[in-house]
Design a protein around this motif. Structure first.
Motif, short mmCIF file in Angstrom:
data_model
loop_
_atom_site.label_atom_id
_atom_site.label_comp_id
_atom_site.label_asym_id
_atom_site.label_seq_id
_atom_site.Cartn_x
_atom_site.Cartn_y
_atom_site.Cartn_z
N THR A 212 -11.89 -77.86 19.75
CA THR A 212 -10.79 -78.77 19.44
C THR A 212 -9.67 -78.10 18.65
OG1 THR A 212 -12.31 -80.65 19.47
CG2 THR A 212 -10.18 -80.97 18.39
N ARG A 215 -7.54 -76.08 21.02
CA ARG A 215 -6.78 -76.94 21.93
C ARG A 215 -5.57 -77.55 21.21
NH1 ARG A 215 -11.86 -79.95 24.94
NH2 ARG A 215 -11.74 -78.79 26.91
N GLU A 216 -5.78 -77.97 19.96
CA GLU A 216 -4.67 -78.54 19.18
C GLU A 216 -3.62 -77.47 18.91
OE1 GLU A 216 -6.65 -80.13 15.80
OE2 GLU A 216 -7.20 -82.00 16.81
N ARG A 217 -4.07 -76.28 18.63
CA ARG A 217 -3.12 -75.18 18.39
C ARG A 217 -2.33 -74.89 19.65
NH1 ARG A 217 -1.45 -72.08 13.74
NH2 ARG A 217 -0.44 -70.23 14.59
N SER A 219 -1.62 -76.94 22.14
CA SER A 219 -0.70 -78.05 22.38
C SER A 219 0.54 -77.91 21.51
CB SER A 219 -1.41 -79.38 22.08
OG SER A 219 -0.53 -80.47 22.25
#
Length: 223
Positions: A212, A215-217, A219
């Protein structure tokens, strides 16, 4: 395995996981002997410059340890490699060479202070990650060279770098999540695609791992 720390045992398990996973082919791997019986501490002198003891707790003492791997059917292709240099050895090594045709004068100046901690000798890409040794500076900068696009400072410290390396297993390109490389521009389209594929595939290959934060990075980097 005797005289191996829990952190080092974690790297042994990663190699075993890669080797035995039905969706992964290990192309090359190496694991040398543990070079010392005790965990090194913060030292100065023959063992190298003064570094915080916590950094050595996230290093390894194997003379070498690394794996080159790729995913196979039914997964999309993801390739990777890690090859760790023990921190105590790295600080005593010479800096890597910098071809003037590939690196600017400023990058070459910084390069004199770099010592390689992770690279890809099996694949032979020429990429590497290095710590920067600066007099009086205890918080080590981490720099990534992808060989084709120069030298990039990473927004990670040493401990966080090796923790992310364990999570990604050295999947190629992940380091650019933490550089200022413009991943949403055409020049880095292939790199961005590689990272996207990594984060699509690895959560299925290693469902026990939490991707996660990466993935946030990604995005945020592509927005």
């Amino acid at each position: 395995m005797q005289n191996v720390t829990p952190w080092e045992q974690g790297w042994v398990r990663i190699q075993e996981e890669l080797r035995h996973h039905p969706g992964i082919q290990v192309v090359h791997e190496t694991q040398g002997p543990v070079t010392r019986d005790s965990v090194p501490g913060a030292t100065e002198g023959p063992s190298g410059p003064h570094l915080d003891a916590s950094l050595y707790e996230r290093s390894v003492r194997f003379s070498e340890i690394g794996s080159q791997w790729k995913t196979i059917d039914p997964y999309q292709l993801v390739t990777g490699e890690f090859f760790l240099t023990p921190l105590q050895q790295a600080v005593r090594e010479n800096p890597p060479s910098f071809d003037p045709s590939l690196y600017s004068d400023e990058e070459q100046r910084i390069g004199v202070e770099l010592r390689v901690i992770d690279d890809a000798p099996f694949t032979g890409t020429g990429s590497f990650v290095a710590i920067r040794l600066q007099s009086g500076v205890k918080n080590l900068e981490i720099w990534f060279s992808d060989h084709e696009r120069g030298l990039w400072q990473m927004d990670l410290d040493y401990n966080t770098y090796v923790e992310h390396l364990r999570l990604t297993k050295g999947a190629f390109g992940w380091q650019h999540l933490y550089t200022q490389a413009p991943l949403n521009e055409w020049e880095f389209e292939r790199t961005a695609d590689r990272i996207v594929r990594m984060l699509d595939v690895l959560p299925h290959v290693f469902p026990e791992c939490d991707y996660t934060p990466l993935r946030e990075r990604l995005s945020a980097r592509l927005s």
